[in-house]
Design a protein around this motif. Structure first.
Motif, PDB file in Angstrom:
ATOM      1  N   ASP A   1       0.854  -1.189   0.000  1.00  0.00           N
ATOM      2  CA  ASP A   1       0.000   0.000   0.000  1.00  0.00           C
ATOM      3  C   ASP A   1       0.891   1.240   0.000  1.00  0.00           C
ATOM      4  N   PHE A   2       0.278   2.393  -0.264  1.00  0.00           N
ATOM      5  CA  PHE A   2       1.059   3.634  -0.404  1.00  0.00           C
ATOM      6  C   PHE A   2       1.812   3.977   0.870  1.00  0.00           C
ATOM      7  N   LYS A   3       1.166   3.754   2.013  1.00  0.00           N
ATOM      8  CA  LYS A   3       1.806   4.085   3.288  1.00  0.00           C
ATOM      9  C   LYS A   3       3.058   3.214   3.499  1.00  0.00           C
ATOM     10  N   THR A   4       2.905   1.914   3.289  1.00  0.00           N
ATOM     11  CA  THR A   4       4.047   1.005   3.472  1.00  0.00           C
ATOM     12  C   THR A   4       5.118   1.283   2.429  1.00  0.00           C
ATOM     13  N   ASP A   5       4.692   1.572   1.201  1.00  0.00           N
ATOM     14  CA  ASP A   5       5.626   1.875   0.122  1.00  0.00           C
ATOM     15  C   ASP A   5       6.470   3.106   0.472  1.00  0.00           C
ATOM     16  N   THR A   6       5.809   4.144   0.956  1.00  0.00           N
ATOM     17  CA  THR A   6       6.517   5.381   1.302  1.00  0.00           C
ATOM     18  C   THR A   6       7.482   5.157   2.458  1.00  0.00           C
ATOM     19  N   ALA A   7       7.009   4.431   3.483  1.00  0.00           N
ATOM     20  CA  ALA A   7       7.856   4.181   4.646  1.00  0.00           C
ATOM     21  C   ALA A   7       9.061   3.332   4.268  1.00  0.00           C
ATOM     22  N   LEU A   8       8.840   2.362   3.391  1.00  0.00           N
ATOM     23  CA  LEU A   8       9.936   1.480   2.989  1.00  0.00           C
ATOM     24  C   LEU A   8      10.980   2.276   2.223  1.00  0.00           C
ATOM     25  N   ARG A   9      10.541   3.102   1.263  1.00  0.00           N
ATOM     26  CA  ARG A   9      11.515   3.844   0.459  1.00  0.00           C
ATOM     27  C   ARG A   9      12.269   4.864   1.303  1.00  0.00           C
ATOM     28  N   ARG A  10      11.566   5.416   2.294  1.00  0.00           N
ATOM     29  CA  ARG A  10      12.237   6.381   3.186  1.00  0.00           C
ATOM     30  C   ARG A  10      13.304   5.684   4.030  1.00  0.00           C
ATOM     31  N   ALA A  11      12.995   4.484   4.529  1.00  0.00           N
ATOM     32  CA  ALA A  11      13.968   3.740   5.328  1.00  0.00           C
ATOM     33  C   ALA A  11      15.090   3.155   4.466  1.00  0.00           C
TER      34      ALA A  11
END
Length: 764
Positions: A682-692
């Motif tokens: 999902d977008f939230k997990t995608d964003t958090a993953l790319r940020r980390a």
């Protein structure tokens, strides 16, 4: 079998022991019948003990050489009887060969009365005129080879009772005068007559007739024939039991070693096949198909393993038994060797017919096994899709069709082969009847003994069984040969992706990936999948690849770790053509997250540390945290030790994808390749993953294949593919202005507000 040559040599030795034991038993069975039963256990014609009158009487029927040997072989015991000396008793067979003729003469004379002797003498006189000369030139009645006309000097004259041809036992005693009317009786002529009869009788019957004289002598000296018979039967039976146990031990050990060699051959073949298949590129996998490779690695190798064991047990043993059986049959002197030829021809004809009928089906069977395997794999792999579209009945019918074809073929071959045993039993029993029928005439005429016939039957059955074993293996060999060809095809297939002779290890990689005007088409394809691809991906930068479905995105990234080789152009890593690098060092520098998350049976820990098995707990937990997998791992009772089923079927698609990403991160490569690896997030997990992920890959080269613009919006370099061509290269804003293909993709996914100011200007 070369690595197992020691075991093979041991098997051959054991089979020789087994064959010798097996071939010895019929001979002992014959002895049990002929010696133990018919001859009351008296094995040799030469008596071990005898009366003085018999000893001296037999001398009268001997030549000078025989007489000297006869006297040297016996000594007078305290009981007044003549006993065989220990030295002479060591070679009873030699004594029988030397003394059987005079003993047989004695047995014949013993059975004649005075009238028969007179008639024999008269007949000889008519045939020869005067008494025949002895071999030394003396006249009949003067030498050792004839009946003496007068008693020797000092001998007492016989009384009336002794004036019979045999004295007390019907045999001429020492100093006995021949019967009246038999003066000048020629013993040389009698000997020739006896030898002529012996030539017609056969060895075994001669021996049995001579033994009758010895049996009579034993009874006369007070020996119990019942005790002699019982002792012989116990000795021979015990020896047969020991031989049988030895044969069983040799057979068990040979079978054990053959099984171990066969299992070793199967293991080695599986290892060779697997090691070669692991090195296959996708081109070779597609050439054979996964289903066929599995069949070749299992069913085909099992055929080779089974036949290898049978070769060591049956193919090596059968000739030994057949040749030995033929040799033993010739020794019996039964004169029925032609029956063996009839039996062998009948068996060969039967097996040839069965092979001609069944062999084409054996070859077809392997193909049908592949087909069943293929259909079963397709159905099991796509089970959810089948259920979703309600195609269960159709797929059941498809599998049933493949299964029925295989079943019909196997039933045909099995039914054909079931005829073998009944017909074989008919042939073997018919041969036994033929032997008995033929031998009956010889037994009735006195030229063949029952034990000899029994031994001949047994040896014939052994020879027939030997040829049967060879024929049976000849039926299995073609099927194994088909399997061997299929295995050999896999083992000898050279992977199209291989290390060149001058390949070097990539040391201290930086991660600079460059495509230099690369063209690529799949093996056998007419058109190019990729054309003139030219770009450079630098460390510390993210290079994104986007394009419509089928534009060649996944193909492009599969060229980097050399899953395929380029058709034209060049791909370099740190300035070195990837084809000049060893595959191990190249792939060690690359961390790939495939489009479809693939997990292996084991645990979460084993899957995350799959590419870095020596990494510690901290590395694993850091990779899981970056991949946003910590939350769902913590929810599991066993944490990182939680089991993962085959293919990751017990976790969701998003969890499977995050574990795949964590696996690549834990490897800490210099080149990260994400093949549409964020699509299930999902977008939230995608964003958090790319940020980390950013800090972790700041010094590495990152290539991302994506379908969503939002995933690659801030990439340092975006490559736009359209039908295998690179139609755009740059950052997001540049491509919105300069690349129509990218603008259409962005417009289909994002609103004007999300696209921003650059999109508005480009639109104007």
């Amino acid at each position: 079998m070369k690595p197992y040559w020691k075991a093979v040599v041991a098997i051959v030795v054991l089979l020789l022991v087994q064959a010798v034991c097996d071939l010895s038993l019929p001979n002992y069975t014959s002895k049990i019948i002929d010696v133990g039963i018919q001859n009351s256990g008296v094995e040799y014609a030469t008596p071990t003990v005898m009366r003085q009158e018999s000893f001296e009487g037999l001398q009268l029927l001997m030549t000078e050489d025989e007489k000297q040997a006869w006297q040297a072989s016996y000594t007078v015991g305290e009981d007044g009887y003549y006993h065989l000396t220990e030295d002479a008793a060591k070679d009873m067979e030699a004594l029988d060969e030397q003394f059987t003729t005079p003993i047989l003469m004695g047995a014949m004379l013993e059975q004649m009365d005075e009238g028969q002797l007179a008639q024999m003498q008269a007949a000889m006189a008519q045939q020869g005129g005067n008494p025949a000369q002895a071999p030394d030139g003396t006249q009949a009645g003067e030498g050792a080879g004839q009946m003496p006309q007068t008693p020797p000097e000092g001998a007492q004259a016989p009384d009336a009772a002794q004036n019979q041809p045999g004295g007390e036992n019907g045999m001429p005693n020492a100093g006995q005068t021949p019967p009246q009317g038999a003066q000048g009786f020629d013993l040389t002529a009698i000997r020739e007559e006896v030898e002529a009869q012996m030539a017609a009788m056969g060895e075994s019957l001669i021996h049995s007739t001579a033994v009758n004289f010895t049996k009579t002598e034993y009874e006369a000296v007070g020996l119990s024939l019942a005790d002699i018979q019982s002792g012989y039967l116990w000795r021979t039976g015990g020896l047969m039991l020991a031989i049988t146990l030895g044969m069983a031990a040799a057979a068990v050990l040979a079978g054990l070693l053959a099984s171990r060699v066969g299992a070793g051959v199967g293991r080695d073949l599986r290892e060779k096949v697997f090691n070669n298949v692991v090195g296959f590129s996708s081109a070779e996998i597609n050439k054979f198909s996964t289903a066929s490779l599995i069949t070749r690695s299992t069913n085909d190798i099992q055929q080779i393993q089974m036949v290898s064991t049978m070769i060591l047990r049956m193919v090596l043993y059968a000739p030994l038994l057949a040749i030995g059986g033929i040799f033993m049959v010739l020794r019996t002197g039964a004169g029925m060797e032609w029956i063996i030829g009839v039996a062998v021809l009948a068996i060969v004809a039967l097996v040839a017919f069965l092979m001609a009928v069944a062999m084409p089906k054996f070859k077809l069977m392997q193909v049908l096994v592949d087909k069943v395997n293929l259909v079963a794999r397709e159905i099991l792999t796509g089970l959810n899709v089948i259920r979703a579209f309600g195609r269960e009945k159709v797929e059941e019918e498809r599998f049933d069709g493949a299964n029925r074809n295989l079943t019909k073929t196997m039933l045909f071959t099995n039914r054909t082969m079931t005829f073998m045993m009944p017909i074989m039993m008919l042939i073997m029993n018919g041969i036994s009847v033929l032997i008995v029928w033929t031998a009956a005439g010889g037994i009735d005429a006195g030229t063949l003994e029952v034990g000899t016939m029994t031994a001949f039957i047994t040896y014939t059955m052994q020879i027939v069984m030997s040829f049967l074993m060879i024929c049976m293996i000849s039926i299995m060999l073609p099927r194994a040969a088909v399997a061997a060809e299929r295995i050999d095809e896999v083992v000898n297939t050279k992977p199209s992706i291989y290390d060149s002779e001058n390949a070097v290890d990539l040391k201290d990689p930086k991660g600079v990936v460059a495509f230099h005007h690369v063209d690529f088409k799949y093996p056998g394809a007419e058109g190019y999948t990729l054309q003139d691809i030219d770009f450079t991906a630098q460390p510390g930068q993210t290079t994104a690849i986007i394009g419509s479905t089928g534009s060649g995105k996944s193909t492009l990234i599969n060229l980097i770790p050399r899953f395929f080789d380029v058709t034209d152009g060049q791909i370099t890593l740190d300035g070195v053509d990837v084809r000049q690098l060893t595959q191990s060092s190249l792939r060690a520098a690359v961390g790939l997250v495939p489009q479809k998350g693939v997990l292996f049976s084991g645990t979460i820990e084993s899957n995350i540390l799959y590419g870095a098995p020596d990494a510690g707990q901290g590395t694993m937990e850091e990779a899981a945290a970056i991949a946003q997998a910590t939350d769902f791992i913590a929810e599991k009772a066993e944490g990182y030790d939680s089991p993962i089923a085959q293919g990751g079927s017990n976790v969701s698609g998003g969890q499977r994808q995050r574990l795949s990403i964590a696996r690549a991160i834990a490897k800490d490569p210099k080149v990260y390749i994400f093949d549409d690896s964020f699509s299930a997030l999902d977008f939230k997990t995608d964003t958090a993953l790319r940020r980390a992920l950013g800090p972790k890959v700041k010094d590495a080269t990152v290539l991302i294949v994506a379908q969503r613009i939002s995933t690659i919006l801030y990439a340092d370099q975006i490559l736009v593919l359209d039908e295998g061509r690179l139609v755009g290269k740059g950052r997001h804003g540049e491509l919105l202005k300069n690349c129509e293909t990218y603008r259409q993709i962005a417009q289909s996914q994002l609103s004007p507000e999300e696209l921003g100011e650059d999109y508005g200007k480009a639109g104007e």
